[in-house]
Scaffold this active site. Sequence first.
Site, PDB file in Angstrom:
ATOM      1  N   ARG A 241     -59.798 -38.318 -55.608  1.00 40.46           N
ATOM      2  CA  ARG A 241     -59.353 -36.951 -55.366  1.00 40.46           C
ATOM      3  C   ARG A 241     -57.831 -36.909 -55.421  1.00 40.46           C
ATOM      4  NH1 ARG A 241     -63.894 -35.584 -56.202  1.00 40.46           N
ATOM      5  NH2 ARG A 241     -65.264 -34.345 -54.872  1.00 40.46           N
ATOM      6  N   GLU A 270     -56.098 -28.590 -59.183  1.00 40.49           N
ATOM      7  CA  GLU A 270     -56.741 -28.731 -60.491  1.00 40.49           C
ATOM      8  C   GLU A 270     -57.050 -27.351 -61.045  1.00 40.49           C
ATOM      9  OE1 GLU A 270     -60.142 -31.213 -59.873  1.00 40.49           O
ATOM     10  OE2 GLU A 270     -58.912 -32.978 -59.536  1.00 40.49           O
ATOM     11  N   HIS A 289     -61.021 -33.930 -64.471  1.00 43.39           N
ATOM     12  CA  HIS A 289     -62.054 -34.155 -63.440  1.00 43.39           C
ATOM     13  C   HIS A 289     -63.437 -34.270 -64.096  1.00 43.39           C
ATOM     14  CE1 HIS A 289     -62.900 -33.547 -58.899  1.00 43.39           C
ATOM     15  NE2 HIS A 289     -63.881 -34.241 -59.450  1.00 43.39           N
TER      16      HIS A 289
HETATM   17  C1  GLV Z   1     -67.026 -35.195 -58.221  1.00 43.67           C
HETATM   18  O1  GLV Z   1     -65.854 -35.256 -58.129  1.00 43.67           O
HETATM   19  C2  GLV Z   1     -67.923 -35.284 -57.122  1.00 43.67           C
HETATM   20  O2  GLV Z   1     -67.476 -35.310 -55.958  1.00 43.67           O
HETATM   21  O3  GLV Z   1     -69.134 -35.315 -57.366  1.00 43.67           O
END
Ligand code: GLV
Length: 325
Positions: A241, A270, A289
């Site tokens: 993250r 993001e 992501h």
């Molecule tokens: C993706 O980032 C998730 O947390 O599944």
Amino acid sequence: MASNSMNSFSPDKPFVYQHSIMHPELQRLLEDNFNMVQPAQVEEYRDKISAIFCFVAPPVRVELIASFPNLKVVGNCAVGYEHVDVKACFERGIRVGYTPNVLNAATADMGWALLLAAARRVVDGDKISRDPSTEHFELNSFGFQVSGTTLGIIGMGRIGLEFAKRAMGFDMKLLYYNRSKYSKEIEESLNATYTPNLDDLLCQSDYVVLLAPSTPETHHMMSSPQFKVMKRSSIFVNIARGKLVDQDALVAALRDGTIAGAGLDVTDPEPLPRDHPLLTLHNVTLTPHTGSATLHTRAGMVQMTINNIWAALKGQEMVNEVKSS
Ligand code: GLV
């Protein structure tokens, strides 16, 4: 795009608020099970809505939770759930589902894709190969050695273990920093050494991969002091993250050569503002992501979310339920 119209809603299916959009093929899975209420339709169906379907964005805030009087469950189609106000849910007895494990392999693969792309300058290479002005390939556009080097994994949970397994194929020495130490058998099978002190991992690793969860304790756990300990030739990869990293410190470290490069699947926020300095740095490789973004894995996540929502609505045990905020 969501395809539900008010006419296609069935009185027999639960009404689920669609907080995040989904790939059309996966949207069909959702609509086979539920009446998926779109934001524009919400006023008409507010009282009927018993579940929220969400992905990692946008956040599920207390106001949204409070706006549905008959809400029973939040079906979070992600392993991370820090974007859901879990405390607000629990205060109202609303259950929260999430999707661990099903995305471990895809996310580990993506971490490796970033590590290798950053190390071996794949994006630069692609540009050079396509550039109309390229007449010959430079012989001195060196990348960094991966095989036989040292990898440091910060946060060796479910995805970290998958990431570690793949390092065996690169003959890497593996260090890991984690809440707990694994058994001798697991460590031996992964050629892994536990480093209870983060700096010990940082100063020895050629590649530092961040895979810890986002919690108040891990907020900005990578900042100037940590980057300064790393080797100047090292590459930092974040597949966890953005909030775990002090981004200003990362920009400074990449600019002044404190570290050699970075591969980032996640940032904060993001997407980054289009004028963010990270976007101008040539030694950063970015992806939007997409750790779990294969159709196969996302289908598994959506199906698990559907199962979680059904279980909660029937008052049954969920496949994966968040138990504490
Ligand atoms: C993706 O980032 C998730 O947390 O599944």
